[in-house]
Design an enzyme around this catalytic site. Structure first.
Site, PDB file in Angstrom:
ATOM      1  N   ARG A   1     -62.594 -53.867  49.172  1.00  0.00           N
ATOM      2  CA  ARG A   1     -62.752 -54.693  50.366  1.00  0.00           C
ATOM      3  C   ARG A   1     -62.552 -56.171  50.050  1.00  0.00           C
ATOM      4  O   ARG A   1     -63.036 -56.642  49.029  1.00  0.00           O
ATOM      5  CB  ARG A   1     -64.152 -54.478  50.960  1.00  0.00           C
ATOM      6  CG  ARG A   1     -64.240 -53.201  51.768  1.00  0.00           C
ATOM      7  CD  ARG A   1     -65.624 -52.800  52.162  1.00  0.00           C
ATOM      8  NE  ARG A   1     -66.491 -53.886  52.605  1.00  0.00           N
ATOM      9  CZ  ARG A   1     -67.743 -53.712  53.026  1.00  0.00           C
ATOM     10  NH1 ARG A   1     -68.239 -52.489  53.079  1.00  0.00           N
ATOM     11  NH2 ARG A   1     -68.473 -54.728  53.399  1.00  0.00           N
TER      12      ARG A   1
ATOM     13  N   ARG B   1     -77.858 -55.475  63.660  1.00  0.00           N
ATOM     14  CA  ARG B   1     -77.937 -56.492  62.621  1.00  0.00           C
ATOM     15  C   ARG B   1     -78.544 -57.794  63.126  1.00  0.00           C
ATOM     16  O   ARG B   1     -78.665 -58.737  62.353  1.00  0.00           O
ATOM     17  CB  ARG B   1     -76.512 -56.797  62.177  1.00  0.00           C
ATOM     18  CG  ARG B   1     -76.202 -56.437  60.756  1.00  0.00           C
ATOM     19  CD  ARG B   1     -74.714 -56.697  60.582  1.00  0.00           C
ATOM     20  NE  ARG B   1     -74.326 -56.784  59.236  1.00  0.00           N
ATOM     21  CZ  ARG B   1     -73.785 -55.777  58.544  1.00  0.00           C
ATOM     22  NH1 ARG B   1     -73.629 -54.601  59.085  1.00  0.00           N
ATOM     23  NH2 ARG B   1     -73.404 -55.974  57.315  1.00  0.00           N
TER      24      ARG B   1
ATOM     25  N   ARG C   1     -73.444 -62.849  52.537  1.00  0.00           N
ATOM     26  CA  ARG C   1     -73.833 -61.698  53.374  1.00  0.00           C
ATOM     27  C   ARG C   1     -75.324 -61.399  53.188  1.00  0.00           C
ATOM     28  O   ARG C   1     -76.005 -60.994  54.138  1.00  0.00           O
ATOM     29  CB  ARG C   1     -72.978 -60.469  53.020  1.00  0.00           C
ATOM     30  CG  ARG C   1     -71.584 -60.530  53.651  1.00  0.00           C
ATOM     31  CD  ARG C   1     -70.553 -59.713  52.882  1.00  0.00           C
ATOM     32  NE  ARG C   1     -70.839 -58.312  52.790  1.00  0.00           N
ATOM     33  CZ  ARG C   1     -70.269 -57.490  51.906  1.00  0.00           C
ATOM     34  NH1 ARG C   1     -69.371 -57.959  51.049  1.00  0.00           N
ATOM     35  NH2 ARG C   1     -70.580 -56.220  51.895  1.00  0.00           N
TER      36      ARG C   1
ATOM     37  N   ARG D   1     -67.340 -51.864  43.478  1.00  0.00           N
ATOM     38  CA  ARG D   1     -67.120 -50.744  44.402  1.00  0.00           C
ATOM     39  C   ARG D   1     -65.640 -50.589  44.793  1.00  0.00           C
ATOM     40  O   ARG D   1     -64.947 -51.572  45.017  1.00  0.00           O
ATOM     41  CB  ARG D   1     -67.951 -51.046  45.654  1.00  0.00           C
ATOM     42  CG  ARG D   1     -67.638 -50.233  46.865  1.00  0.00           C
ATOM     43  CD  ARG D   1     -68.605 -50.510  47.961  1.00  0.00           C
ATOM     44  NE  ARG D   1     -68.482 -51.843  48.532  1.00  0.00           N
ATOM     45  CZ  ARG D   1     -69.230 -52.279  49.521  1.00  0.00           C
ATOM     46  NH1 ARG D   1     -70.161 -51.513  50.029  1.00  0.00           N
ATOM     47  NH2 ARG D   1     -69.053 -53.490  49.998  1.00  0.00           N
TER      48      ARG D   1
ATOM     49  N   LYS E   1     -76.210 -47.913  52.173  1.00  0.00           N
ATOM     50  CA  LYS E   1     -76.201 -47.345  53.526  1.00  0.00           C
ATOM     51  C   LYS E   1     -75.020 -46.391  53.713  1.00  0.00           C
ATOM     52  O   LYS E   1     -75.180 -45.268  54.177  1.00  0.00           O
ATOM     53  CB  LYS E   1     -76.116 -48.476  54.579  1.00  0.00           C
ATOM     54  CG  LYS E   1     -77.231 -49.510  54.482  1.00  0.00           C
ATOM     55  CD  LYS E   1     -77.118 -50.589  55.544  1.00  0.00           C
ATOM     56  CE  LYS E   1     -75.890 -51.462  55.442  1.00  0.00           C
ATOM     57  NZ  LYS E   1     -75.861 -52.377  54.274  1.00  0.00           N
TER      58      LYS E   1
HETATM   59  P1  AP5 Z   1     -72.638 -48.749  49.697  1.00  0.00           P
HETATM   60  O1  AP5 Z   1     -73.158 -47.418  50.092  1.00  0.00           O
HETATM   61  O2  AP5 Z   1     -71.199 -49.018  49.940  1.00  0.00           O
HETATM   62  O3  AP5 Z   1     -73.553 -49.909  50.311  1.00  0.00           O
HETATM   63  P2  AP5 Z   1     -73.726 -50.420  51.809  1.00  0.00           P
HETATM   64  O4  AP5 Z   1     -75.182 -50.596  52.035  1.00  0.00           O
HETATM   65  O5  AP5 Z   1     -72.967 -49.553  52.753  1.00  0.00           O
HETATM   66  O6  AP5 Z   1     -73.088 -51.855  51.648  1.00  0.00           O
HETATM   67  P3  AP5 Z   1     -72.017 -52.637  52.526  1.00  0.00           P
HETATM   68  O7  AP5 Z   1     -71.413 -53.680  51.636  1.00  0.00           O
HETATM   69  O8  AP5 Z   1     -71.094 -51.714  53.210  1.00  0.00           O
HETATM   70  O9  AP5 Z   1     -72.942 -53.333  53.535  1.00  0.00           O
HETATM   71  P4  AP5 Z   1     -72.647 -54.439  54.512  1.00  0.00           P
HETATM   72  O10 AP5 Z   1     -73.818 -54.265  55.377  1.00  0.00           O
HETATM   73  O11 AP5 Z   1     -72.493 -55.794  53.932  1.00  0.00           O
HETATM   74  O12 AP5 Z   1     -71.181 -54.116  55.052  1.00  0.00           O
HETATM   75  P5  AP5 Z   1     -70.635 -53.594  56.445  1.00  0.00           P
HETATM   76  O13 AP5 Z   1     -69.427 -52.805  56.229  1.00  0.00           O
HETATM   77  O14 AP5 Z   1     -71.733 -52.993  57.226  1.00  0.00           O
HETATM   78  O15 AP5 Z   1     -72.956 -48.926  48.132  1.00  0.00           O
HETATM   79  C1  AP5 Z   1     -72.447 -50.017  47.385  1.00  0.00           C
HETATM   80  C2  AP5 Z   1     -72.014 -49.545  45.991  1.00  0.00           C
HETATM   81  O16 AP5 Z   1     -73.143 -49.148  45.259  1.00  0.00           O
HETATM   82  C3  AP5 Z   1     -71.075 -48.322  45.993  1.00  0.00           C
HETATM   83  O17 AP5 Z   1     -70.122 -48.485  45.006  1.00  0.00           O
HETATM   84  C4  AP5 Z   1     -71.997 -47.151  45.649  1.00  0.00           C
HETATM   85  O18 AP5 Z   1     -71.310 -46.130  44.946  1.00  0.00           O
HETATM   86  C5  AP5 Z   1     -73.050 -47.803  44.810  1.00  0.00           C
HETATM   87  N1  AP5 Z   1     -74.368 -47.205  45.013  1.00  0.00           N
HETATM   88  C6  AP5 Z   1     -74.927 -46.873  46.223  1.00  0.00           C
HETATM   89  N2  AP5 Z   1     -76.157 -46.377  46.046  1.00  0.00           N
HETATM   90  C7  AP5 Z   1     -76.415 -46.416  44.706  1.00  0.00           C
HETATM   91  C8  AP5 Z   1     -77.524 -46.056  43.889  1.00  0.00           C
HETATM   92  N3  AP5 Z   1     -78.650 -45.544  44.436  1.00  0.00           N
HETATM   93  N4  AP5 Z   1     -77.421 -46.256  42.551  1.00  0.00           N
HETATM   94  C9  AP5 Z   1     -76.289 -46.773  42.008  1.00  0.00           C
HETATM   95  N5  AP5 Z   1     -75.210 -47.122  42.728  1.00  0.00           N
HETATM   96  C10 AP5 Z   1     -75.260 -46.957  44.059  1.00  0.00           C
HETATM   97  O19 AP5 Z   1     -70.234 -54.981  57.150  1.00  0.00           O
HETATM   98  C11 AP5 Z   1     -69.127 -55.752  56.706  1.00  0.00           C
HETATM   99  C12 AP5 Z   1     -68.904 -56.917  57.633  1.00  0.00           C
HETATM  100  O20 AP5 Z   1     -68.558 -56.447  58.947  1.00  0.00           O
HETATM  101  C13 AP5 Z   1     -70.122 -57.822  57.873  1.00  0.00           C
HETATM  102  O21 AP5 Z   1     -70.258 -58.796  56.858  1.00  0.00           O
HETATM  103  C14 AP5 Z   1     -69.788 -58.413  59.252  1.00  0.00           C
HETATM  104  O22 AP5 Z   1     -68.838 -59.433  59.154  1.00  0.00           O
HETATM  105  C15 AP5 Z   1     -69.154 -57.232  59.977  1.00  0.00           C
HETATM  106  N6  AP5 Z   1     -70.146 -56.398  60.704  1.00  0.00           N
HETATM  107  C16 AP5 Z   1     -70.430 -55.088  60.473  1.00  0.00           C
HETATM  108  N7  AP5 Z   1     -71.378 -54.635  61.307  1.00  0.00           N
HETATM  109  C17 AP5 Z   1     -71.723 -55.691  62.083  1.00  0.00           C
HETATM  110  C18 AP5 Z   1     -72.683 -55.867  63.114  1.00  0.00           C
HETATM  111  N8  AP5 Z   1     -73.489 -54.868  63.508  1.00  0.00           N
HETATM  112  N9  AP5 Z   1     -72.767 -57.090  63.700  1.00  0.00           N
HETATM  113  C19 AP5 Z   1     -71.970 -58.099  63.331  1.00  0.00           C
HETATM  114  N10 AP5 Z   1     -71.047 -58.023  62.348  1.00  0.00           N
HETATM  115  C20 AP5 Z   1     -70.922 -56.819  61.726  1.00  0.00           C
HETATM  116 MG    MG Z   2     -71.309 -49.881  54.028  1.00  0.00          MG
END
Ligand code: AP5
Ligand code: MG
Length: 214
Positions: free
Chosen positions: A161, A88, A172, A127, A13
């Site tokens: 992270r 979410r 997660r 990552r 994402k």
């Molecule tokens: P990346 O693009 O970083 O993946 P992502 O989908 O953004 O994954 P996240 O870990 O950020 O998702 P998340 O939903 O758990 O975390 P968030 O920050 O939202 O890609 C990952 C890796 O893969 C990278 O190294 C990239 O280079 C590689 N890659 C990408 N695409 C590729 C491809 N096609 N091929 C090969 N490699 C690839 O949330 C974190 C925490 O915050 C949550 O756990 C929660 O506690 C809190 N939080 C955030 N939002 C909310 C909400 N709305 N409600 C409640 N709590 C929340």
């Molecule tokens: Mg992300």
């Protein structure tokens, strides 16, 4: 145009949102990034969120929805929003509808990145990002062209992270399956859901998204 990028942790994402910002002049609204900034700045929201995020649990619906509302208030109505990691939960999906209506906006597309969860653990645990500009890298898939130097801004500091360890990642993913995936049928009824193969290369995923956004 306002879109949601939906998918489990590591689906890509954030990676794709960055690219869409460049291609389409849209704005990425990542609640995860906003919360991490709040943790770093030791704001009251950040202090509350830190332990929850480290465990891979969800921060409260009200907190994240207020963050999104404030961002939309600050940005112009002409700029499209990419919601990354929000909504979410079913409650957040309802709150988003209200927030968008309040700002005179509407959701155009919900794009689900379809991925193989086992491969995601490798993606996430490898990552890292540039500490200066936030450019994303990966130990196996995307190293900086010059070791230790960010391709984009030339900085030499990188960060990982605290929630990117295998145990938290698996939790997660469970939370994604139980809390987030169930919001999809509601969007399906509106006919705005697209599915994209998130296991394709980063470039191919972007090309598929570009096709949807034309
Ligand atoms: P990346 O693009 O970083 O993946 P992502 O989908 O953004 O994954 P996240 O870990 O950020 O998702 P998340 O939903 O758990 O975390 P968030 O920050 O939202 O890609 C990952 C890796 O893969 C990278 O190294 C990239 O280079 C590689 N890659 C990408 N695409 C590729 C491809 N096609 N091929 C090969 N490699 C690839 O949330 C974190 C925490 O915050 C949550 O756990 C929660 O506690 C809190 N939080 C955030 N939002 C909310 C909400 N709305 N409600 C409640 N709590 C929340
Ligand atoms: Mg992300």
């Amino acid at each position: 145009m306002d879109i949601i990028l939906l998918g489990p942790p590591g689906a890509g994402k954030g990676t794709q949102a960055h690219r869409l910002v460049e291609h389409h002049g849209m704005r990425q609204l990542s609640t995860g990034d906003m919360l991490r900034a709040a943790v770093k700045a030791r704001t009251p929201v950040g202090i509350k969120a830190q332990a929850i995020m480290e465990k891979g649990e969800l921060v409260s619906d009200d907190i994240v929805s207020e963050l999104i509302d404030a961002e939309l208030t600050a940005m112009g109505s002409a700029t499209g929003a990419i919601f990354d990691g929000y909504p979410r939960t079913a409650a957040q999906a309802e709150m988003l509808d209200d927030i968008l209506a309040k700002h005179g906006r509407k959701l155009d597309h919900v794009i689900e990145l379809k991925v193989d969860e086992d491969a995601l653990v490798e993606r996430i645990t490898g990552r890292f990002t540039c500490a200066e500009c936030g450019e994303g890298y990966h130990d196996t898939f995307k190293l900086p062209a010059k070791e230790g130097v960010c391709d984009v801004c030339g900085a030499t500091e990188f960060k990982r992270r605290p929630d990117d360890n295998e145990e938290t990642v698996r939790h997660r993913m469970d939370v994604y399956r139980s809390e987030t995936a169930p919001i999809l049928p509601g969007y399906e009824k509106r006919g705005i859901v697209h599915r994209v193969d998130g296991m394709a290369s980063i470039e191919d995923v972007t090309a598929a998204l570009d096709d949807i956004l034309v």
